[in-house]
Enzyme design. Sequence first.
Site, PDB file in Angstrom:
ATOM      1  N   SER A 332     -71.349  -1.332-101.654  1.00  0.00           N
ATOM      2  CA  SER A 332     -71.884  -1.409-100.295  1.00  0.00           C
ATOM      3  C   SER A 332     -73.284  -1.986-100.280  1.00  0.00           C
ATOM      4  CB  SER A 332     -71.895  -0.019 -99.656  1.00  0.00           C
ATOM      5  OG  SER A 332     -72.505  -0.069 -98.387  1.00  0.00           O
ATOM      6  N   ASP A 333     -73.486  -2.999 -99.445  1.00  0.00           N
ATOM      7  CA  ASP A 333     -74.824  -3.497 -99.187  1.00  0.00           C
ATOM      8  C   ASP A 333     -75.609  -2.426 -98.439  1.00  0.00           C
ATOM      9  OD1 ASP A 333     -76.729  -5.689 -99.224  1.00  0.00           O
ATOM     10  OD2 ASP A 333     -76.471  -5.733 -97.060  1.00  0.00           O
ATOM     11  N   LYS A 334     -76.910  -2.362 -98.683  1.00  0.00           N
ATOM     12  CA  LYS A 334     -77.718  -1.322 -98.043  1.00  0.00           C
ATOM     13  C   LYS A 334     -78.180  -1.728 -96.650  1.00  0.00           C
ATOM     14  CE  LYS A 334     -82.070  -0.923 -98.940  1.00  0.00           C
ATOM     15  NZ  LYS A 334     -82.655  -1.078 -97.561  1.00  0.00           N
ATOM     16  N   LYS A 566     -74.607 -10.062-107.275  1.00  0.00           N
ATOM     17  CA  LYS A 566     -73.563  -9.368-106.516  1.00  0.00           C
ATOM     18  C   LYS A 566     -72.183  -9.846-106.947  1.00  0.00           C
ATOM     19  CE  LYS A 566     -76.128  -8.128-102.375  1.00  0.00           C
ATOM     20  NZ  LYS A 566     -76.069  -7.953-100.933  1.00  0.00           N
TER      21      LYS A 566
END
Length: 852
Positions: A332-334, A566
């Site tokens: 998950s991206d923050k 990523k």
Amino acid sequence: MSKTTASGHGNASMDLAKVDLATVYDDLKTSPDGLSTAEAHSRLEKFGRNELASEEVSNLERLLRYFWGPIAWMIEAAALLSLLMGHWADLTIILVLLFYNAISGFWQERKASDALAALKQGLAPKATVRRDGQFRTIDATEVVPGDVLHIKLGEVVPADVRFIAGEYISIDQAALTGESLPVDKTVGDEGYSGSIAKKGEMTAVVIGTGGNTFFGRTASLVASAGVAASHSQRATTQIGDFLIVVSMLLCVVLAGFEFYRDIVVKHPWHWWELADIARMVLVLLIASIPVAMPTVITVTNSLGAQALARRQAIVSRLEAIEELAGVDVLCSDKTGTLTMNELTLGEAVLFAAQSDDELVLAAALASEPTSENVADDAIDGAVRGGLKDPDVLKRYRVTAFTPFDPVGKRAEAAVVGPDGKAVRYTKGAPQVVIALCSQDAEARKRAEQAVAELAHHGLRALAVSKSTDDGHTWSLLGIISMLDPPREDSKQTIERAEDHGLQVKMVTGDDVAIGSQISRQLGMGPRLIAAADMFTDNMDMSHLPESVTARVEKADGFGRVFPEHKYGIVKALQDRGHIVAMTGDGVNDAPALKQADCGVAVSGATDAARAAADLILTAPGLSTIIDAIDNAREIFERIINYILFRVAMTLDIMFVVVLATVFFGYTPLTPVMIILLALLDDIPIMTIAYDKTLLPREPVHWQTRRLLFVSSFMGVLSVAQSFGLLLLGMEWMSNPDWQSWITLSREQLQTAVFLQIVAGGHLLLFVMRSRGTIFSRPWPALPMFFAIVGTQVFAVLLCGFGWFVAALPWTVIGLIWVYMLVWMLLLDLAKLALYRKLAEERRPTLLSPRGL
């Protein structure tokens, strides 16, 4: 991290993002005055347009892909055989199923936007460039290395650049790097193509265009990302291969035996006997082909996609639904995903200020006034948002304002208060504002410790001071902490994800300290590491060493992550055997989104992120993805139930016909019966897409060998069931006492076997749809239940009245159904015993009682 290289002049390996400006000018053969028009045209011919190249796939090619592969070949072979034999009804049904599957899949693919096209749209359409000593506006695609650009507020940076003149510029590169705040740039700094100017204006020299930019490398990663085939496609291919091999072997056995018996042994023989053998074998082969399998899978996924849409999740690739059901790691991206992507004020550390309200008011007065011509600064917006009463600012009059700049690192305002007194307020970087204030060593030490403590917890700090003597002396009012807070539902979503057997890893472009703070708040684990500690500049992200993949697997999250990182993180987890979902919203997420087994673009994502994703959320936060996973697992259950049924029934029909012919010299089913079986089994079974299933609490995966083992085991029992009825029928015909009660002919025995297989197949579906007993909840969905009941009623009427088959006495039909119901209970007990045995051998899986 940028690796923009020289564009063909001088040293081709030189990193123009890091060398001094004099070297940049020399390598690019340019100057602050820019290029001539002739030289620009020459370079445009040499280096190409400032755009991303991509290979277009025609719609026809996309469509034809759905007619290729083992299952498609089997269906196409069935269509060809039906055509050659003149079975027009069969041909029509087969072609309808084939084209429905192809068109449905093609349409879903059409609806998904192309990732490279979206990335192209992110490039600036226009650019202000200096040519022949004069600034002019041109298409951004005509910008070349060595051009000098002027970039101002609101403009998109059209290429990778080095800033060469001007006071400063603040650019928003969050969509590229994941940084939540605009980044201030001065002379010598690099700017990324696709970033947006938020404050200030500067002149810059172009050091990279098109694919030779930070933006372009992200696009190339998107183009190269993704696996050749999904787990679902590989599994159905293996199932198709299995059925092809079994079917061909049995057909060869049948054809060989029939040929020997009717042609070799028998004298004389006739050509029509050879034609009958061919017809029987071809019809049997048609019946063995799972014509409806692709259609059932497509319909089930399509209905699931509609259900997900109602839950605010748009599916762009149908196979992603089955992949989502097996996801065990969620990356998950923050920023904007787990957090609000909005700076808010945290706790304040007070010095001269008497209250938090006084401190926030002072900071708000030292903020740049809002106007239509100035983009609102994120920090200024957060400060003004911290005011309990924004109207209090109207009581003050700002007589002078000095905006924040990267050199001075503070903003200052001269203000006249309600009492008429002149006061100055300043806010900015703590080290600058603290040094400005006259205070004792103890107070200075306390202030520095407060800043260090905030930094340790991943919080940004802003110092505020006040001067009542026109700036000669300053008094430190306090230190304001700022944070991008988690979404309200993020913590609950993370807990739900863990309850679903998902490990959640944070992947952010922010510093590790900031990520760790959010990670602690959400209970995601403390082991965040900097991506640069694992990945080196020359590391091939597609072929990572085992030591790196092991560290990726053990980490709870990653900070200071670039697009290559990523992508590499997702690839490393896949190399470790995980099925990975990646969520994100920016251009920097696009390569990882495409490489992931299921890429999820969250609400508010960029076009590039949505185009690369398989699932697009239209509701904010991550909570929708857990709903989507629940739905995906239910959909996966339905597909597995169909495959278990279909493989077992195919084996039943094939083995009963072949073994009865070989061992008894008796053909238990006529070609017409075999075709009717294929229709009566497959058409109503499509309603399995609506069936109710038990929700699995763990990720579910394709385990083809075990799937084929269970379906083959149940298929063998089904063969025993059919053979049992056949043997009873043959005994009946040879027993005068039974024949005196009800006369049974060879043709009627064929009808009896036909009815048994029609009824037994659907009763087997009821058995296989539940991992518990057949009587356990959830009950079958009404559409499927009534479709099967309607089919059975039709089959009974067909056999009772003798439509297409020899008529059976109603008493015999009743006895067959009693026989079937008894066998249904026996099959259910055998299934439970098998699942119990499988569960003892290994952890709960797809085919264990708790696996789905």
